[in-house]
Design a protein around this motif. Structure first.
Motif, PDB file in Angstrom:
ATOM      1  N   ARG A   1      38.924  40.278  45.086  1.00  0.00           N
ATOM      2  CA  ARG A   1      38.895  39.713  46.435  1.00  0.00           C
ATOM      3  C   ARG A   1      40.304  39.267  46.848  1.00  0.00           C
ATOM      4  NH1 ARG A   1      36.428  34.052  47.757  1.00  0.00           N
ATOM      5  NH2 ARG A   1      37.032  33.943  49.933  1.00  0.00           N
ATOM      6  N   ALA A   2      41.007  38.626  45.915  1.00  0.00           N
ATOM      7  CA  ALA A   2      42.371  38.193  46.186  1.00  0.00           C
ATOM      8  C   ALA A   2      43.296  39.391  46.379  1.00  0.00           C
ATOM      9  CB  ALA A   2      42.874  37.313  45.048  1.00  0.00           C
ATOM     10  N   ALA A   3      43.112  40.442  45.576  1.00  0.00           N
ATOM     11  CA  ALA A   3      43.934  41.641  45.714  1.00  0.00           C
ATOM     12  C   ALA A   3      43.677  42.322  47.057  1.00  0.00           C
ATOM     13  CB  ALA A   3      43.665  42.613  44.573  1.00  0.00           C
ATOM     14  N   LEU A   4      42.428  42.323  47.491  1.00  0.00           N
ATOM     15  CA  LEU A   4      42.106  42.887  48.806  1.00  0.00           C
ATOM     16  C   LEU A   4      42.752  42.059  49.912  1.00  0.00           C
ATOM     17  CD1 LEU A   4      40.554  45.035  50.418  1.00  0.00           C
ATOM     18  CD2 LEU A   4      38.621  43.446  50.448  1.00  0.00           C
TER      19      LEU A   4
ATOM     20  N   ASN B   1      54.166  39.677  49.429  1.00  0.00           N
ATOM     21  CA  ASN B   1      55.411  40.349  49.072  1.00  0.00           C
ATOM     22  C   ASN B   1      55.446  40.506  47.556  1.00  0.00           C
ATOM     23  OD1 ASN B   1      58.138  40.922  48.475  1.00  0.00           O
ATOM     24  ND2 ASN B   1      58.814  39.886  50.328  1.00  0.00           N
ATOM     25  N   PRO B   2      55.778  41.708  47.058  1.00  0.00           N
ATOM     26  CA  PRO B   2      55.799  41.919  45.604  1.00  0.00           C
ATOM     27  C   PRO B   2      56.767  40.996  44.858  1.00  0.00           C
ATOM     28  CG  PRO B   2      55.893  44.019  46.749  1.00  0.00           C
ATOM     29  CD  PRO B   2      56.025  42.951  47.796  1.00  0.00           C
ATOM     30  N   ILE B   3      57.883  40.652  45.468  1.00  0.00           N
ATOM     31  CA  ILE B   3      58.843  39.768  44.806  1.00  0.00           C
ATOM     32  C   ILE B   3      58.266  38.366  44.638  1.00  0.00           C
ATOM     33  CG2 ILE B   3      61.117  38.684  45.045  1.00  0.00           C
ATOM     34  CD1 ILE B   3      61.205  41.619  44.228  1.00  0.00           C
TER      35      ILE B   3
ATOM     36  N   ILE C   1      50.398  41.971  38.572  1.00  0.00           N
ATOM     37  CA  ILE C   1      50.494  43.430  38.567  1.00  0.00           C
ATOM     38  C   ILE C   1      49.500  44.032  39.558  1.00  0.00           C
ATOM     39  CG2 ILE C   1      50.080  45.495  37.166  1.00  0.00           C
ATOM     40  CD1 ILE C   1      51.336  43.916  34.803  1.00  0.00           C
ATOM     41  N   ILE C   2      48.290  43.486  39.587  1.00  0.00           N
ATOM     42  CA  ILE C   2      47.293  43.981  40.550  1.00  0.00           C
ATOM     43  C   ILE C   2      47.775  43.738  41.977  1.00  0.00           C
ATOM     44  CG2 ILE C   2      44.943  43.633  41.419  1.00  0.00           C
ATOM     45  CD1 ILE C   2      44.137  43.052  38.496  1.00  0.00           C
ATOM     46  N   TYR C   3      48.310  42.535  42.247  1.00  0.00           N
ATOM     47  CA  TYR C   3      48.832  42.220  43.578  1.00  0.00           C
ATOM     48  C   TYR C   3      49.980  43.164  43.953  1.00  0.00           C
ATOM     49  CZ  TYR C   3      46.468  37.639  43.740  1.00  0.00           C
ATOM     50  OH  TYR C   3      45.552  36.632  43.787  1.00  0.00           O
ATOM     51  N   ILE C   4      50.896  43.363  43.025  1.00  0.00           N
ATOM     52  CA  ILE C   4      52.079  44.183  43.305  1.00  0.00           C
ATOM     53  C   ILE C   4      51.684  45.631  43.578  1.00  0.00           C
ATOM     54  CG2 ILE C   4      54.179  45.138  42.255  1.00  0.00           C
ATOM     55  CD1 ILE C   4      54.509  42.342  40.894  1.00  0.00           C
ATOM     56  N   ILE C   5      50.752  46.161  42.813  1.00  0.00           N
ATOM     57  CA  ILE C   5      50.291  47.535  43.053  1.00  0.00           C
ATOM     58  C   ILE C   5      49.664  47.646  44.438  1.00  0.00           C
ATOM     59  CG2 ILE C   5      48.583  49.264  42.356  1.00  0.00           C
ATOM     60  CD1 ILE C   5      49.144  48.396  39.441  1.00  0.00           C
ATOM     61  N   ALA C   6      48.829  46.696  44.800  1.00  0.00           N
ATOM     62  CA  ALA C   6      48.193  46.720  46.125  1.00  0.00           C
ATOM     63  C   ALA C   6      49.240  46.606  47.233  1.00  0.00           C
ATOM     64  CB  ALA C   6      47.177  45.589  46.240  1.00  0.00           C
ATOM     65  N   GLN C   7      50.183  45.703  47.078  1.00  0.00           N
ATOM     66  CA  GLN C   7      51.202  45.489  48.108  1.00  0.00           C
ATOM     67  C   GLN C   7      52.113  46.702  48.272  1.00  0.00           C
ATOM     68  OE1 GLN C   7      52.816  42.040  46.248  1.00  0.00           O
ATOM     69  NE2 GLN C   7      51.441  40.626  47.306  1.00  0.00           N
ATOM     70  N   CYS C   8      52.562  47.264  47.168  1.00  0.00           N
ATOM     71  CA  CYS C   8      53.466  48.425  47.248  1.00  0.00           C
ATOM     72  C   CYS C   8      52.756  49.659  47.777  1.00  0.00           C
ATOM     73  CB  CYS C   8      54.082  48.707  45.886  1.00  0.00           C
ATOM     74  SG  CYS C   8      55.258  47.454  45.363  1.00  0.00           S
TER      75      CYS C   8
END
Length: 123
Positions: A5-8, A64-66, A83-90
């Motif tokens: 849910r957070a990654a979405l 933002n991935p950073i 890592i899950i957040y960064i993959i979704a964002q990028c």
């Protein structure tokens, strides 16, 4: 389930940010604005503030991935969550940039065709 849910939330927040930023840049540069940097800065600040208010309760409002990577380094979130957040964002950033580039290319090619037709009619 909470991680997805957070990654979405991060995915949607980043998608809106990238789309709005690209749209603001394109529209500002295509019009004859006296101070485009001022308009870009104000609109981007408003958009970021709204997105942070919307995404913060769900995922922490990284967008933002950073920021996600930095939060993982200092221990605010786990590395796997980062890592899950960064993959979704990028991923969403790449998709929207590709879409916006194709829109700009289509518009430029249509404008070139129109200019060529006008030049040919003058001959």
């Amino acid at each position: 389930m909470q991680v997805w849910r957070a990654a979405l939330g991060e995915l949607l927040g980043t998608a809106v940010l990238v789309f709005m930023f690209d749209t603001i840049v394109i529209s500002t540069l295509e019009t004859d604005v006296k101070m485009p940097n001022l308009i870009l800065s104000i609109l981007l600040a408003i958009i970021i503030a709204i997105l942070l208010l919307a995404v913060d309760p769900v995922s922490g409002g990284h967008i933002n991935p950073i920021v996600s990577f930095s939060a993982a380094l200092i221990g605010l979130i786990s590395m796997s969550r980062a890592i899950i957040y960064i993959i979704a964002q990028c991923r969403v950033s790449n998709v929207y940039d590709t879409v916006n580039c194709s829109i700009v290319k289509q518009k430029n090619s249509a404008q070139t065709t129109k200019n060529n037709q006008v030049e040919a009619s003058h001959l």
